[in-house]
Write an enzyme that holds these catalytic residues in place. Structure first.
Site, PDB file in Angstrom:
ATOM      1  N   CYS A  72       0.772  -1.298  -0.042  1.00 12.60           N
ATOM      2  CA  CYS A  72       0.070  -0.034  -0.022  1.00 12.60           C
ATOM      3  C   CYS A  72       0.851   1.234  -0.066  1.00 12.60           C
ATOM      4  O   CYS A  72       1.639   1.571   0.805  1.00 12.60           O
ATOM      5  CB  CYS A  72      -1.082   0.023   1.248  1.00 12.60           C
ATOM      6  SG  CYS A  72      -1.809   1.450   1.352  1.00 12.60           S
ATOM      7  N   CYS A  75       0.512   3.484   3.004  1.00 13.21           N
ATOM      8  CA  CYS A  75       0.962   2.639   4.255  1.00 13.21           C
ATOM      9  C   CYS A  75       2.332   2.973   4.233  1.00 13.21           C
ATOM     10  O   CYS A  75       3.044   3.180   5.438  1.00 13.21           O
ATOM     11  CB  CYS A  75       0.515   1.177   4.271  1.00 13.21           C
ATOM     12  SG  CYS A  75      -1.211   1.007   4.280  1.00 13.21           S
TER      13      CYS A  75
END
Length: 313
Positions: A72, A75
């Site tokens: 991600c 993230c």
């Protein structure tokens, strides 16, 4: 003589100075050896890792938990900030943790993670979803000023320790297990993708049949049939059948009697019609008023005429 003594004294002091320096270096070396032999202890990592095995630890104390995935991009941007925030955890008395949803699918289902990254605040088993800005100062302010009190907590029905969320966790684990089996069969064993689908379809079919049989056995055990629960089942059944047949015979007999009564009533009605037709004069003319006979007399005449006709024949 005096000069010779001074020269000898200076030579002695010159040779003594290097010896003193040498001894001091040796002493420092011996003192440094024990220090170098001591084990080097690294600073403990303040960022904790939560897994399916130890997730119940977050039910006690105060926690800030980040759910992320390595692939991600958001993230990846948050990771340095989250590590800096974790360094302040010990000072504030808060446990800072992270969860890799790709490695812990059970926790992903238990907390219903639909977007990444997702951050939860937990205080003594009460969970609240963090939806503010994602900087270190914002995290520190959220915890230090207790802004989490203004956030509505997650309902107990959807709490991670509820029965519903336990079921969701098991479902996510099962899906991840099926995915790993599919990857193993297609990548390691060389089975084509359609073959893997056929195998899973047959496994689903047979598992459904087995589950259905199990439910039938459980139902028979909990609610047994009468033929097994009562030893006189067949005798009672035969008695009930006989009683039913007798009742049917009685109904047939009652219907026959009603039919006989109806036939008798019809015959009486026919005779009444005959009597009415024969009322009047012998020539067929209607009798004048006052010359008629009572009905009973007409009936007797009709009966007598029938008897005479039978005697003649």
């Amino acid at each position: 003589m005096a000069q010779a003594q001074t020269v000898m004294a200076s030579s002695r002091t010159g040779t003594a100075m290097p010896q003193a320096k040498h001894r001091s270096w040796i002493l420092c070396l011996f003192l440094a050896l024990p220090l170098t032999s001591l084990p080097v202890r690294a600073k403990p990592d303040s960022l904790k890792e939560v897994t399916d095995e130890n997730w119940e630890e977050i039910l006690t104390g105060e926690w800030m938990i980040e759910f992320y995935a390595p692939w991600c991009p958001a993230c990846q941007q948050l990771q340095p900030v989250w590590k800096e925030f974790a360094d302040w955890g010990d000072d504030m008395g808060v446990n800072i943790a992270k969860v890799d949803v790709t490695e812990q699918p059970g926790l992903s289902g238990r907390f219903i993670i639909t977007s990444l990254p997702t951050i939860y605040h937990c205080k003594d088993g009460v969970f609240r979803k963090y939806q503010g800005a994602r900087s270190k100062d914002d995290f520190l302010t959220f915890v230090h000023e207790k802004k989490w009190k203004a956030v509505e907590p997650v309902s107990s029905w959807f709490g991670p320790s509820s029965f519903l969320m336990n079921s969701m966790s098991a479902l996510f684990k099962l899906s991840m297990f099926i995915r790993r089996c599919h990857n193993y069969m297609t990548e390691q064993l060389g089975i084509p993708v359609w073959g893997s689908y056929v195998i899973f379809g047959l496994a689903t079919l047979f598992s459904g049949l087995a589950l259905g049989l199990l439910l039938v056995f459980i139902a028979d055990f909990v609610f047994p049939s009468r033929r097994f629960s009562s030893p006189d089942y067949y005798q009672k059944k035969q008695t009930m059948e006989q009683a039913r047949l007798i009742q049917q015979d009685d109904e047939h007999e009652a219907d026959g009697e009603e039919d006989d009564d109806d036939e008798e009533e019809e015959e009486d009605g026919d005779q009444d019609d005959v009597w009415r037709r024969r009322r009047g004069s012998p020539e067929g003319r209607p009798e004048t008023k006052g010359q008629g006979f009572p009905d009973e007399t007409l009936r007797k005449r009709v009966v007598c005429s029938r008897d005479e006709e039978e005697e003649d024949t």
